[in-house]
Design a protein around this motif. Structure first.
Motif, PDB file in Angstrom:
ATOM      1  N   TYR A  16       7.483   3.586  -8.854  1.00 23.07           N
ATOM      2  CA  TYR A  16       8.326   3.372  -7.821  1.00 23.07           C
ATOM      3  C   TYR A  16       8.428   1.716  -7.537  1.00 23.07           C
ATOM      4  O   TYR A  16       7.238   0.832  -7.239  1.00 23.07           O
ATOM      5  N   GLU A  20      12.578   0.916  -4.992  1.00 20.71           N
ATOM      6  CA  GLU A  20      13.166   2.006  -4.699  1.00 20.71           C
ATOM      7  C   GLU A  20      12.507   2.734  -3.685  1.00 20.71           C
ATOM      8  O   GLU A  20      12.763   3.359  -2.706  1.00 20.71           O
ATOM      9  N   ARG A  24      14.753   4.189  -0.628  1.00 22.79           N
ATOM     10  CA  ARG A  24      14.590   5.829   0.231  1.00 22.79           C
ATOM     11  C   ARG A  24      13.970   5.629   1.675  1.00 22.79           C
ATOM     12  O   ARG A  24      14.759   6.797   3.055  1.00 22.79           O
ATOM     13  N   GLU A  29      15.245   9.309   3.715  1.00 21.37           N
ATOM     14  CA  GLU A  29      14.827   9.872   2.521  1.00 21.37           C
ATOM     15  C   GLU A  29      13.304  10.020   2.665  1.00 21.37           C
ATOM     16  O   GLU A  29      12.193  10.590   3.027  1.00 21.37           O
ATOM     17  N   TRP A  30      12.845   8.813   3.140  1.00 22.50           N
ATOM     18  CA  TRP A  30      11.198   8.226   4.159  1.00 22.50           C
ATOM     19  C   TRP A  30      11.223   7.725   5.113  1.00 22.50           C
ATOM     20  O   TRP A  30      11.439   7.021   5.520  1.00 22.50           O
ATOM     21  N   THR A  46       7.927  12.816   3.354  1.00 19.81           N
ATOM     22  CA  THR A  46       9.449  12.644   3.043  1.00 19.81           C
ATOM     23  C   THR A  46      10.471  13.966   3.856  1.00 19.81           C
ATOM     24  O   THR A  46       9.925  13.686   5.055  1.00 19.81           O
TER      25      THR A  46
END
Length: 83
Positions: A16, A20, A24, A29-30, A46
């Motif tokens: 990544y 990126e 996220r 997402e993270w 995650t």
């Protein structure tokens, strides 16, 4: 593309770019868990509750099957730039 740009390798084997990672994190997402200032490793959780360890690597040390591309927003690992 600057050859000193850092790329991160996850303990799952995926790569990544900082762009990126940021996308996220911003998308939820993270979730950041820990960052080691000395090693610059980062740990994120995650959405599924899995823990990822992200280790910085130099672009020059990427395997031949990992390509970087320049996007309007910064460097991305090829295949991840559409995130």
């Amino acid at each position: 593309m600057n050859s000193s740009d850092t790329i991160y390798r996850s303990d799952t084997g995926r790569y990544y770019s900082p762009l990126e990672l940021w996308r996220r994190l911003e998308a939820g997402e993270w979730t950041p868990i820990n960052w080691d200032e000395d090693s610059e490793k980062e740990w994120v959780e995650t959405r599924d509750g899995d823990m990822l360890e992200l280790t910085p690597v130099a672009p020059s040390s990427l395997p031949p099957d990992v390509s970087l591309v320049e996007t309007d927003y910064g460097v991305a690992v090829e295949g991840e730039e559409a995130l």
